[in-house]
Write a protein that holds these residues in place. Sequence first.
Motif, PDB file in Angstrom:
ATOM      1  N   ILE A  11       0.895  -1.231   0.026  1.00  0.00           N
ATOM      2  CA  ILE A  11      -0.232   0.099   0.125  1.00  0.00           C
ATOM      3  C   ILE A  11       0.454   1.009   0.325  1.00  0.00           C
ATOM      4  N   ALA A  12       0.406   1.606  -1.398  1.00  0.00           N
ATOM      5  CA  ALA A  12       1.319   2.819  -0.507  1.00  0.00           C
ATOM      6  C   ALA A  12       1.012   4.645  -0.678  1.00  0.00           C
ATOM      7  N   PHE A  13       1.208   5.759  -0.061  1.00  0.00           N
ATOM      8  CA  PHE A  13       0.180   6.479   0.157  1.00  0.00           C
ATOM      9  C   PHE A  13       0.986   8.203  -0.157  1.00  0.00           C
ATOM     10  N   SER A  14       0.239   9.017  -0.807  1.00  0.00           N
ATOM     11  CA  SER A  14       1.310  10.525  -0.501  1.00  0.00           C
ATOM     12  C   SER A  14      -0.080  11.263  -0.410  1.00  0.00           C
ATOM     13  N   PRO A  15      -0.010  12.074   0.415  1.00  0.00           N
ATOM     14  CA  PRO A  15      -0.288  13.173   1.101  1.00  0.00           C
ATOM     15  C   PRO A  15      -0.760  14.307  -0.074  1.00  0.00           C
ATOM     16  N   ASP A  16       0.648  14.876  -0.830  1.00  0.00           N
ATOM     17  CA  ASP A  16       0.262  15.938  -1.435  1.00  0.00           C
ATOM     18  C   ASP A  16       1.302  15.936  -2.958  1.00  0.00           C
ATOM     19  N   GLY A  17       1.236  14.806  -3.335  1.00  0.00           N
ATOM     20  CA  GLY A  17       1.922  14.085  -4.119  1.00  0.00           C
ATOM     21  C   GLY A  17       3.187  14.508  -4.356  1.00  0.00           C
ATOM     22  N   LYS A  18       4.092  15.179  -3.358  1.00  0.00           N
ATOM     23  CA  LYS A  18       5.020  15.054  -3.087  1.00  0.00           C
ATOM     24  C   LYS A  18       6.411  14.524  -2.246  1.00  0.00           C
ATOM     25  N   GLN A  19       5.620  13.816  -1.575  1.00  0.00           N
ATOM     26  CA  GLN A  19       6.408  12.661  -0.594  1.00  0.00           C
ATOM     27  C   GLN A  19       5.320  11.803  -0.595  1.00  0.00           C
ATOM     28  N   PHE A  20       6.181  10.415  -0.555  1.00  0.00           N
ATOM     29  CA  PHE A  20       5.277   9.048  -0.656  1.00  0.00           C
ATOM     30  C   PHE A  20       5.986   8.172   0.301  1.00  0.00           C
ATOM     31  N   VAL A  21       4.720   7.266   0.636  1.00  0.00           N
ATOM     32  CA  VAL A  21       5.992   6.226   1.329  1.00  0.00           C
ATOM     33  C   VAL A  21       5.106   4.770   0.730  1.00  0.00           C
ATOM     34  N   SER A  22       6.107   3.860   0.708  1.00  0.00           N
ATOM     35  CA  SER A  22       5.219   2.965   0.053  1.00  0.00           C
ATOM     36  C   SER A  22       5.511   1.450   1.289  1.00  0.00           C
ATOM     37  N   TYR A  23       4.029   0.793   1.135  1.00  0.00           N
ATOM     38  CA  TYR A  23       4.484  -0.059   2.801  1.00  0.00           C
ATOM     39  C   TYR A  23       4.576  -1.914   2.494  1.00  0.00           C
ATOM     40  N   GLU A  24       5.033  -2.072   2.446  1.00  0.00           N
ATOM     41  CA  GLU A  24       5.092  -3.900   1.855  1.00  0.00           C
ATOM     42  C   GLU A  24       4.660  -4.841   3.301  1.00  0.00           C
ATOM     43  N   LEU A  25       3.234  -5.234   3.073  1.00  0.00           N
ATOM     44  CA  LEU A  25       3.306  -5.876   3.905  1.00  0.00           C
ATOM     45  C   LEU A  25       3.331  -7.383   4.061  1.00  0.00           C
ATOM     46  N   GLU A  26       3.835  -7.219   3.545  1.00  0.00           N
ATOM     47  CA  GLU A  26       4.662  -8.912   4.139  1.00  0.00           C
ATOM     48  C   GLU A  26       5.124  -8.450   5.288  1.00  0.00           C
ATOM     49  N   ARG A  27       6.004  -6.870   5.894  1.00  0.00           N
ATOM     50  CA  ARG A  27       7.186  -6.952   6.642  1.00  0.00           C
ATOM     51  C   ARG A  27       5.955  -6.999   8.230  1.00  0.00           C
ATOM     52  N   LEU A  28       4.842  -6.370   7.364  1.00  0.00           N
ATOM     53  CA  LEU A  28       3.989  -6.598   8.743  1.00  0.00           C
ATOM     54  C   LEU A  28       2.859  -7.780   8.698  1.00  0.00           C
ATOM     55  N   ILE A  29       2.701  -9.081   8.338  1.00  0.00           N
ATOM     56  CA  ILE A  29       2.012  -9.725   8.090  1.00  0.00           C
ATOM     57  C   ILE A  29       2.973 -10.768   8.532  1.00  0.00           C
ATOM     58  N   LYS A  30       4.476 -10.985   8.360  1.00  0.00           N
ATOM     59  CA  LYS A  30       5.617 -11.291   8.825  1.00  0.00           C
ATOM     60  C   LYS A  30       5.086 -12.972   7.983  1.00  0.00           C
ATOM     61  N   GLU A  31       4.933 -12.988   6.593  1.00  0.00           N
ATOM     62  CA  GLU A  31       4.627 -13.768   5.518  1.00  0.00           C
ATOM     63  C   GLU A  31       4.570 -13.839   4.220  1.00  0.00           C
ATOM     64  N   ASN A 515      11.343 -16.361   6.232  1.00  0.00           N
ATOM     65  CA  ASN A 515      11.168 -15.257   6.784  1.00  0.00           C
ATOM     66  C   ASN A 515      11.256 -14.015   5.764  1.00  0.00           C
ATOM     67  N   PRO A 516      10.850 -13.425   5.942  1.00  0.00           N
ATOM     68  CA  PRO A 516      10.771 -11.846   5.050  1.00  0.00           C
ATOM     69  C   PRO A 516      11.473 -11.169   6.119  1.00  0.00           C
ATOM     70  N   ILE A 517      11.816  -9.610   5.559  1.00  0.00           N
ATOM     71  CA  ILE A 517      12.943  -8.492   6.340  1.00  0.00           C
ATOM     72  C   ILE A 517      12.070  -8.781   7.843  1.00  0.00           C
ATOM     73  N   LEU A 518      12.844  -8.718   8.557  1.00  0.00           N
ATOM     74  CA  LEU A 518      11.864  -7.658   9.421  1.00  0.00           C
ATOM     75  C   LEU A 518      11.805  -6.451   9.924  1.00  0.00           C
ATOM     76  N   ASN A 519      10.987  -6.157  11.016  1.00  0.00           N
ATOM     77  CA  ASN A 519      10.578  -4.695  10.822  1.00  0.00           C
ATOM     78  C   ASN A 519      10.135  -4.615  12.069  1.00  0.00           C
ATOM     79  N   THR A 520      10.616  -5.713  13.421  1.00  0.00           N
ATOM     80  CA  THR A 520       9.996  -5.268  14.862  1.00  0.00           C
ATOM     81  C   THR A 520      11.829  -5.611  15.735  1.00  0.00           C
ATOM     82  N   ILE A 521      11.774  -4.662  16.926  1.00  0.00           N
ATOM     83  CA  ILE A 521      13.520  -4.983  17.883  1.00  0.00           C
ATOM     84  C   ILE A 521      12.625  -6.399  18.462  1.00  0.00           C
ATOM     85  N   GLU A 522      11.513  -6.954  19.011  1.00  0.00           N
ATOM     86  CA  GLU A 522      11.101  -8.081  18.773  1.00  0.00           C
ATOM     87  C   GLU A 522      12.078  -9.295  18.264  1.00  0.00           C
TER      88      GLU A 522
END
Length: 545
Positions: A11-31, A515-522
């Motif tokens: 899921i990608a998002f831009s608040p203004d057409g100038k800044q962008f983020v792109s969130y890869e859900l495998e990092r969240l679901i851990k699959e 496993n996907p690349i991790l994204n938690t300290i845990e």
Amino acid sequence: MGIHFSHDSTIAFSPDGKQFVSYELERLIKERYFPIDYKLMTHKPYLTEQSELIAKTVADQIKQEFGEDCLTVDSLTVDQLYPVDSVAANRTDFYNQLKKHFKINCEPKVIDHHRAHAFSAFYQSPFDEALVVTLDGGGYKANSNDTQYFTIHYMNKNGVDRLIVDNNIHICSLYNAFPYLTKDIKGNINSVPGKAMGLQSYGCVYDKLYRKLKPLFYGFEWYYTVTNPDGTAVIENDYIYNVVEELFCVKNLRQNRLDFWQGADLLATVQQLFEEVVIENIKPYAYRYNLPIVMTGGGALNVLTNTRIKNEFKLPVLVPCNANDTGTAVGGIFDIVKPKQQVNLAFSNFDLFDRHKLFDYVLNRNGKLVNNEEIISLIRQGKIIGVVRGKSECGPRALGNRSIICDPSFKNMKDILNQKVKHREWYRPFAPMVLQHEATEYFVWDNSEAPFMSFSAHVRSKYQEQLASVTHVDYSARIQTVNRKDNPWYFTLLNDMKQTGLPVLLNTSFNIRGNPILNTIEVAFYVLDNTELDYLLIEDYLFCK
């Protein structure tokens, strides 16, 4: 907002057409390779709690990044909807979860998969105009069962997008399927191409096999595969089995796979054919337009092919960090906003989900604030360090913020790393990280940027022994160049390493096999405590076991 629904869901998002983020859900679901739409097809109704987790986490990260008032969506572009009616109701459930956290003022607009790839890659490039080559295993056209495999777009920063090639060549599917004929490669169809690139270096092109297989790469109506629910593939083509059985003297190839050296020769031959087909399809347009080339799609992860394109045409070649399907969500956004300046998405993925707990870990696990001198001292002792800094990388390759690093000058460091931490196939190479302006000292390279491990360069003979752990069997290395702009922390670290030896790091993704690349300290501490990783560095805090 842009959403990619198939494997590597993003899921990608831009608040203004100038800044962008792109969130890869495998990092969240851990699959690894997590696919929203496939889950919609296999879980009826779709797991509501998983939808809720995705929607809430993405909303929380956007609020953290851009502020509380940035959750209005005025355009929503989606890519890779499975064209299956039974999915529609479950997909509506997913949208409803999004609507709980976002104010969505529009209906979803579906984009062609290859068009999304092209927009994503071009607007991440520095070029005012370019040929954009999309090379993929297949992608749906908008609102259609029609599939594309290979396209070339002419694009420029004035918003011009002209499709000049749309070829029905299935070479990525071929490349993905052949590894399943070998004993040494197993796993998800999304993971086997990388393994094949490593294994093929041990083989030689088998001329008779080359001639027999060539018709497949130039006459694709003979061939197709079936992908199993577990992500593996079955080849449904008797011609392939007959040819391979005859030339390698193997009986019943469906049960008795090729041994290591046979498999290496098979895959070296397949790699050669893959490169030739790509070059031949690009060549007329590269010479006609004489423009920079941007490579994207899953096929653009083939570093050997990218390197051959660069060497063949002597033109600038760029491969974005998220050339695979993780890039198409933001490609849908670029189709709408068309940025005038180059967009850098290298570290625009999720921030640590549990960053707020960092100082609890510092207190409870005796975290020590350290400087570069102390880190380098450990590296020079042969210690293996897991690094977690800033936001996560976009795309399939760790670029430093979620990496395991060590000193490649230890001759057996590759084997130590595999045995202690990674537990992956021994024949796969590890990548060197090197300062861009010094890359030519250690590698046969032209000092151009290669920040995303997208090209292969030969290790210079005088350093092959010192850099044995990142020198592959064919004396190549999948280099990652670093400059101050790319990553100031690694730029400084590599510069400081000059005082005690070669300023080159071995860099591999911070995860364990499967496993996907991790994204938690845990999870980072889980790896520290359950493997033989020596140290964990989170921001500037060092932790030991």
